[in-house]
Design a protein around this motif. Structure first.
Motif, PDB file in Angstrom:
ATOM      1  N   LEU A 150       0.867  -1.165   0.000  1.00  0.00           N
ATOM      2  CA  LEU A 150       0.000   0.000   0.000  1.00  0.00           C
ATOM      3  C   LEU A 150       0.913   1.227   0.000  1.00  0.00           C
ATOM      4  N   LYS A 151       0.700   2.107  -0.971  1.00  0.00           N
ATOM      5  CA  LYS A 151       1.581   3.284  -1.088  1.00  0.00           C
ATOM      6  C   LYS A 151       0.754   4.555  -1.193  1.00  0.00           C
ATOM      7  N   THR A 152       1.303   5.646  -0.697  1.00  0.00           N
ATOM      8  CA  THR A 152       0.627   6.930  -0.917  1.00  0.00           C
ATOM      9  C   THR A 152       0.714   7.247  -2.412  1.00  0.00           C
ATOM     10  N   GLY A 161       6.109   6.198   3.112  1.00  0.00           N
ATOM     11  CA  GLY A 161       4.732   6.214   2.657  1.00  0.00           C
ATOM     12  C   GLY A 161       4.326   4.882   2.052  1.00  0.00           C
ATOM     13  N   GLN A 162       4.881   3.773   2.615  1.00  0.00           N
ATOM     14  CA  GLN A 162       4.537   2.444   2.099  1.00  0.00           C
ATOM     15  C   GLN A 162       4.305   1.475   3.245  1.00  0.00           C
ATOM     16  N   LEU A 163       3.402   0.535   3.012  1.00  0.00           N
ATOM     17  CA  LEU A 163       3.098  -0.479   4.020  1.00  0.00           C
ATOM     18  C   LEU A 163       2.927  -1.805   3.287  1.00  0.00           C
ATOM     19  N   MET A 186      -3.015   0.426  -3.925  1.00  0.00           N
ATOM     20  CA  MET A 186      -2.602  -0.914  -3.514  1.00  0.00           C
ATOM     21  C   MET A 186      -1.962  -1.566  -4.734  1.00  0.00           C
ATOM     22  N   GLU A 187      -0.698  -1.967  -4.576  1.00  0.00           N
ATOM     23  CA  GLU A 187      -0.009  -2.649  -5.676  1.00  0.00           C
ATOM     24  C   GLU A 187       0.156  -4.113  -5.339  1.00  0.00           C
ATOM     25  N   GLY A 188      -0.012  -4.978  -6.334  1.00  0.00           N
ATOM     26  CA  GLY A 188       0.279  -6.391  -6.116  1.00  0.00           C
ATOM     27  C   GLY A 188       1.756  -6.563  -5.790  1.00  0.00           C
ATOM     28  N   PHE A 189       2.051  -7.487  -4.849  1.00  0.00           N
ATOM     29  CA  PHE A 189       3.450  -7.704  -4.477  1.00  0.00           C
ATOM     30  C   PHE A 189       4.150  -8.478  -5.594  1.00  0.00           C
ATOM     31  N   VAL A 190       5.262  -7.951  -6.073  1.00  0.00           N
ATOM     32  CA  VAL A 190       5.978  -8.593  -7.184  1.00  0.00           C
ATOM     33  C   VAL A 190       7.118  -9.433  -6.628  1.00  0.00           C
ATOM     34  N   GLU A 191       7.077 -10.727  -6.960  1.00  0.00           N
ATOM     35  CA  GLU A 191       8.160 -11.635  -6.523  1.00  0.00           C
ATOM     36  C   GLU A 191       9.280 -11.509  -7.554  1.00  0.00           C
ATOM     37  N   ARG A 194      15.248  -9.689  -9.605  1.00  0.00           N
ATOM     38  CA  ARG A 194      16.099  -8.546  -9.274  1.00  0.00           C
ATOM     39  C   ARG A 194      15.453  -7.259  -9.763  1.00  0.00           C
ATOM     40  N   GLU A 195      15.994  -6.151  -9.274  1.00  0.00           N
ATOM     41  CA  GLU A 195      15.518  -4.846  -9.717  1.00  0.00           C
ATOM     42  C   GLU A 195      16.600  -4.201 -10.567  1.00  0.00           C
ATOM     43  N   ILE A 196      16.171  -3.619 -11.688  1.00  0.00           N
ATOM     44  CA  ILE A 196      17.121  -2.885 -12.521  1.00  0.00           C
ATOM     45  C   ILE A 196      16.534  -1.501 -12.836  1.00  0.00           C
ATOM     46  N   ALA A 271       7.250  -2.559 -15.094  1.00  0.00           N
ATOM     47  CA  ALA A 271       7.709  -1.217 -14.711  1.00  0.00           C
ATOM     48  C   ALA A 271       7.257  -0.931 -13.283  1.00  0.00           C
ATOM     49  N   ASN A 272       8.146  -0.430 -12.463  1.00  0.00           N
ATOM     50  CA  ASN A 272       7.755   0.031 -11.125  1.00  0.00           C
ATOM     51  C   ASN A 272       7.367   1.499 -11.207  1.00  0.00           C
ATOM     52  N   GLU A 273       8.317   2.358 -11.538  1.00  0.00           N
ATOM     53  CA  GLU A 273       8.023   3.786 -11.665  1.00  0.00           C
ATOM     54  C   GLU A 273       9.118   4.443 -12.475  1.00  0.00           C
ATOM     55  N   PHE A 274       8.863   5.692 -12.897  1.00  0.00           N
ATOM     56  CA  PHE A 274       9.946   6.442 -13.538  1.00  0.00           C
ATOM     57  C   PHE A 274      10.131   7.763 -12.807  1.00  0.00           C
TER      58      PHE A 274
HETATM   59  P1  AMP Z   1       9.116   2.606  -4.793  1.00  0.00           P
HETATM   60  O1  AMP Z   1       9.089   3.773  -3.863  1.00  0.00           O
HETATM   61  O2  AMP Z   1       7.804   2.366  -5.477  1.00  0.00           O
HETATM   62  O3  AMP Z   1      10.253   2.690  -5.784  1.00  0.00           O
HETATM   63  O4  AMP Z   1       9.431   1.323  -3.892  1.00  0.00           O
HETATM   64  C1  AMP Z   1      10.641   1.180  -3.184  1.00  0.00           C
HETATM   65  C2  AMP Z   1      11.100  -0.269  -3.220  1.00  0.00           C
HETATM   66  O5  AMP Z   1      10.108  -1.130  -2.625  1.00  0.00           O
HETATM   67  C3  AMP Z   1      11.275  -0.849  -4.613  1.00  0.00           C
HETATM   68  O6  AMP Z   1      12.527  -0.509  -5.156  1.00  0.00           O
HETATM   69  C4  AMP Z   1      11.141  -2.347  -4.338  1.00  0.00           C
HETATM   70  O7  AMP Z   1      12.315  -2.862  -3.737  1.00  0.00           O
HETATM   71  C5  AMP Z   1      10.031  -2.385  -3.311  1.00  0.00           C
HETATM   72  N1  AMP Z   1       8.726  -2.489  -3.988  1.00  0.00           N
HETATM   73  C6  AMP Z   1       7.981  -1.447  -4.435  1.00  0.00           C
HETATM   74  N2  AMP Z   1       6.855  -1.868  -5.016  1.00  0.00           N
HETATM   75  C7  AMP Z   1       6.872  -3.208  -4.967  1.00  0.00           C
HETATM   76  C8  AMP Z   1       5.973  -4.228  -5.408  1.00  0.00           C
HETATM   77  N3  AMP Z   1       4.812  -3.943  -6.000  1.00  0.00           N
HETATM   78  N4  AMP Z   1       6.340  -5.530  -5.178  1.00  0.00           N
HETATM   79  C9  AMP Z   1       7.494  -5.838  -4.545  1.00  0.00           C
HETATM   80  N5  AMP Z   1       8.383  -4.911  -4.100  1.00  0.00           N
HETATM   81  C10 AMP Z   1       8.080  -3.618  -4.302  1.00  0.00           C
END
Ligand code: AMP
Length: 360
Positions: A150-152, A161-163, A186-191, A194-196, A271-274
């Motif tokens: 859960l993120k703002t 700002g994340q839970l 609310m974002e689905g948890f991504v298994e 690695r992160e790039i 994509a997570n974010e830009f």
């Molecule tokens: P963010 O502020 O969205 O970049 O999130 C910070 C970090 O939390 C990310 O770099 C990931 O390590 C982790 N994270 C964020 N969103 C997710 C997600 N939906 N599933 C799994 N890990 C996440």
């Protein structure tokens, strides 16, 4: 002053930078090397960028008088953080080019607008749902697959700002309040495997360049290390660059941005974010590439050629966070290490004090 009929700034022109943190500092240093002056807008006297630029306007980012002064004294304006107030940028635009423009800011300031946009242009994300009150949390969690974060929607950074809501766990009755009773996603948890991230830039003429992706490791929500090469197959690397290229061109972007991606075990990318700015995970380019992300951004802002960067080295970038800087002498004694400090006098827990780039 530069020629108003051309997009290209002459040597000696002034670039305004909104935000005076370490990213602004490194942009100002890159601008100086290309012969430009810089004027920083930041409310804090002695901020990291203020120490190295030609001048600083000490005022809030939405101060109308300060923005008018910035427009009057600069030939182009850029920014170093994504929460720059958009109305101020619109005002600036009436008098001076702002690169990148307000569009990418507006999109990236709201996680829902950002994910909608990414999906629309074919960059898949984790599933997501808006959450506007406590009652919506349970349903949203189910909709994203039972595990979520859960993120703002606005103003989150460095994991703030994340839970995290784990499998089977009932969301806390005060989860909404814990995050400040503000609109959430609310974002689905991504298994992820690695992160790039890919840092890419686009010029005024539309040409695009991408750096090699970095493998990023976070500690307590804050970027700890970026390693290049990222250890993935060429096909995955190429795909990450294709996605970044698409993002830059769909945004009609001018400047450098950072795209954060999750890599799944089958090599697919979400994509997570830009971030519409130079990015912490691109600091390795200072040591490993010509041009660096900072120079590439200044080139784009100044209307100079944006060339595909050449990587000369394999690099590990490590952030110096809080009291990590107390091990400075160890790093200074290592000839493979380039130490970069941000000029922040006070060491605080979780504060980015500098970084070190090392050849591998
Ligand atoms: P963010 O502020 O969205 O970049 O999130 C910070 C970090 O939390 C990310 O770099 C990931 O390590 C982790 N994270 C964020 N969103 C997710 C997600 N939906 N599933 C799994 N890990 C996440």
């Amino acid at each position: 002053m530069s020629d108003a009929t051309s997009d290209r700034l002459e040597v000696g022109a002034t670039i305004g930078i909104i935000g005076g943190g370490q990213l602004g500092r490194m942009l100002a240093m890159a601008a100086a090397r290309l012969g430009y002056h810089t004027l920083v807008l930041d409310p804090a006297v002695g901020c990291p960028a203020g120490q190295v630029c030609d001048g600083q306007i000490v005022a809030d980012y939405d101060n109308v008088g300060a923005l008018a002064e910035l427009a009057q004294r600069c030939d182009a304006v850029t920014y170093e953080f994504e929460n720059v107030p958009v109305p101020g940028v619109m005002k600036l635009l009436e008098r001076v080019p702002v690169r990148p423009g307000p569009g990418p800011l507006e999109i990236s300031q709201d996680r829902i607008a950002e994910k909608d946009f990414l999906n629309q242009i074919g960059l898949p994300t984790a599933p997501y749902r808006t959450v506007d009150d406590q009652a919506e949390i349970t349903h949203a969690l189910e909709a994203v697959g039972g595990r979520g974060i859960l993120k703002t929607r606005r103003l989150g950074y460095d994991g703030k700002g994340q839970l995290r809501i784990d499998d089977g766990a009932t969301p806390a009755a005060d989860a909404f309040a814990q995050l400040g009773s503000v609109p959430l996603v609310m974002e689905g948890f991504v298994e992820f495997e690695r992160e790039i991230s890919v840092i890419g830039g686009r010029a005024v003429d539309g040409s695009i360049a991408c750096f090699d992706p970095a493998h990023n490791v976070h500690r307590a929500g804050i970027l700890s290390t970026s390693t290049v090469p990222c250890g993935l197959a060429e096909s995955v690397i190429d795909h990450a660059k294709v996605l970044t290229t698409r993002l830059l061109s769909e945004l009609e972007y001018v400047g450098v941005l950072g795209l954060e991606l999750f890599v799944l075990s089958d090599g697919s990318l979400l994509a997570n974010e830009f971030a519409p700015r130079v990015h912490n995970s691109g600091h390795w380019t200072e040591l490993g590439c010509t041009p660096s992300q900072f120079e590439l951004h200044i080139r784009a802002v100044a209307g100079l050629p944006v060339v595909n960067p050449v990587r000369h080295l394999d690099v590990l970038m490590t952030n110096l966070i809080g009291d990590d800087v107390e091990h400075l002498d160890e790093l200074l004694n290592d000839p493979t290490a380039m130490v970069h400090l941000y000029g922040k006098a006070e060491i605080r827990h979780g504060r980015k004090m500098g970084h070190v780039t090392q050849t591998l």
